[in-house]
Enzyme design. Structure first.
Site, PDB file in Angstrom:
ATOM      1  CD  GLU A  42      -2.923  -0.952  -0.160  1.00 24.27           C
ATOM      2  OE1 GLU A  42      -2.935   0.114  -0.795  1.00 24.27           O
ATOM      3  OE2 GLU A  42      -3.582  -1.932  -0.520  1.00 24.27           O
ATOM      4  CB  CYS A 196     -14.621   1.834 -14.382  1.00 24.53           C
ATOM      5  SG  CYS A 196     -15.627   3.328 -14.403  1.00 24.53           S
ATOM      6  CB  CYS A 203     -18.449   0.720 -21.352  1.00 26.98           C
ATOM      7  SG  CYS A 203     -17.899   2.303 -20.668  1.00 26.98           S
ATOM      8  CB  CYS A 206     -18.406  -2.445 -17.452  1.00 24.72           C
ATOM      9  SG  CYS A 206     -18.942  -1.930 -15.804  1.00 24.72           S
ATOM     10  CB  CYS A 212     -22.991   2.761 -15.993  1.00 31.58           C
ATOM     11  SG  CYS A 212     -21.819   4.144 -15.882  1.00 31.58           S
TER      12      CYS A 212
END
Length: 297
Positions: A42, A196, A203, A206, A212
């Site tokens: 992280e 995205c 798309c 997706c 959406c």
DNA sequence: AAAACGTGGCA
DNA sequence: TTGCCAAGTTT
């Protein structure tokens, strides 16, 4: 449970099940990952793409498999191992976090958002990510990917605002499932990272394109915050100075640093800034090195 | 609360 | 080639 929300969860989690990347800081087959691996990854992933992190992460974990191992090294060793990941203050803060974990948490990465948030270099996102991914806690993980996905799907806008809003947190809490919140966090992040995307969203691939709001509205183009300049900035100068220090294992005379930039005023200001940040140490008259270079010999 | 803080790949 | 962008944090 709202059936629409439930099917949203199902569709995103099913997509994640198929497309989830097998990254070294993620747990294998349903097992929780090593918290230290999560924390290190992280830190490295803050503003830095996965592809650039991968090799540095592997080398880092091989050298310092536990927080105590890193705490036993010098800050300069950490900065050097950080290599060209960028924002080297992250390396300094990771080293400081490891030191705090070793000395104040018995070598164990803290397992609550609040305790994690106290560590140097750990802000809201990173604390939530570690609490979620390493310990399965049900906390809201809002990174740039998740924010972009929610902004598009729910608000119908192309880009999220510069900073997280209260409305966004409310929405994120409402969308978060009761169970498997950690998987939901990873799945929505992955969806933002792989499908995205900021520039050219895929798309067609997706799993929730049919609901959406941004797509339904015909992809209205949003205003983008102005980008950062680079050429001629202090950041560029600092980067060059750090590169010289990083690549030399011996202390560096000022003349070698002077060679990286013409403008002496700017160059000296940047060197002073690096000293102030603790990224560089003065080891002798006009001789510089990464911090802690002569410790532990 | 806006601004500072690295780096390199890609369109 | 220029500008955008990448799992943010700190002051």
């Amino acid at each position: 449970m709202d059936p629409q929300l439930s099917s949203l969860h199902d569709d995103v989690l099913a997509w994640f099940g198929e497309h989830r990347r097998d990254l070294p800081w993620r747990g294998r087959d349903g097992e929780r990952p090593d918290p230290w691996s999560v924390l290190v990854s992280e830190f490295m992933l803050q503003q830095t793409p996965v592809a650039r992190v991968l090799p540095v992460f592997d080398a880092w974990m091989a050298t310092w498999p536990t927080p105590a191992d890193l705490a036993a090294a010098t800050a300069g060793d950490a900065v050097r191992a950080w290599g060209r990941l960028g924002y080297p203050r992250r390396a300094l803060r990771l080293h400081a976090a490891a030191t705090a974990i070793a000395h104040q948490h018995a070598g164990r990465v803290p397992d609550t958002y609040e305790a994690l948030r106290e560590l140097p270099g750990v802000g809201d996102y990173t604390a939530a990510a570690i609490a979620s991914f390493a310990y399965g806690r049900r906390v809201l993980v809002l990174d740039t990917n998740v924010r972009r996905v929610f902004t598009r799907v729910v608000r119908g806008e192309q880009y999220p605002t510069r900073s997280v809003t209260a409305a966004e947190r409310r929405l994120g809490q409402e969308l978060m499932p009761a169970d498997r919140a950690d998987e939901w966090a990873a799945a929505t992040m992955e969806l933002g990272a792989l499908v995205c995307t900021a520039r050219a969203p895929r798309c067609a691939a997706c799993p929730i394109a049919d609901r959406c709001a941004w797509r339904a509205a015909g992809y209205p183009q949003g205003e983008q915050p102005k980008g950062q300049t680079w050429h001629g900035t202090d950041r560029q100068v600092r980067g060059r100075l750090m590169a010289v220090l990083r690549e030399s294992h011996a202390p560096v005379p000022k003349a070698a640093l002077d060679a990286v930039w013409d403008d002496a005023t700017q160059r000296d200001r940047c060197l002073a800034g690096l000293l102030d940040d603790g990224l560089v140490e003065l080891v002798d008259d006009d001789v510089f090195a990464l911090p802690g270079h002569d410790e532990g010999r």
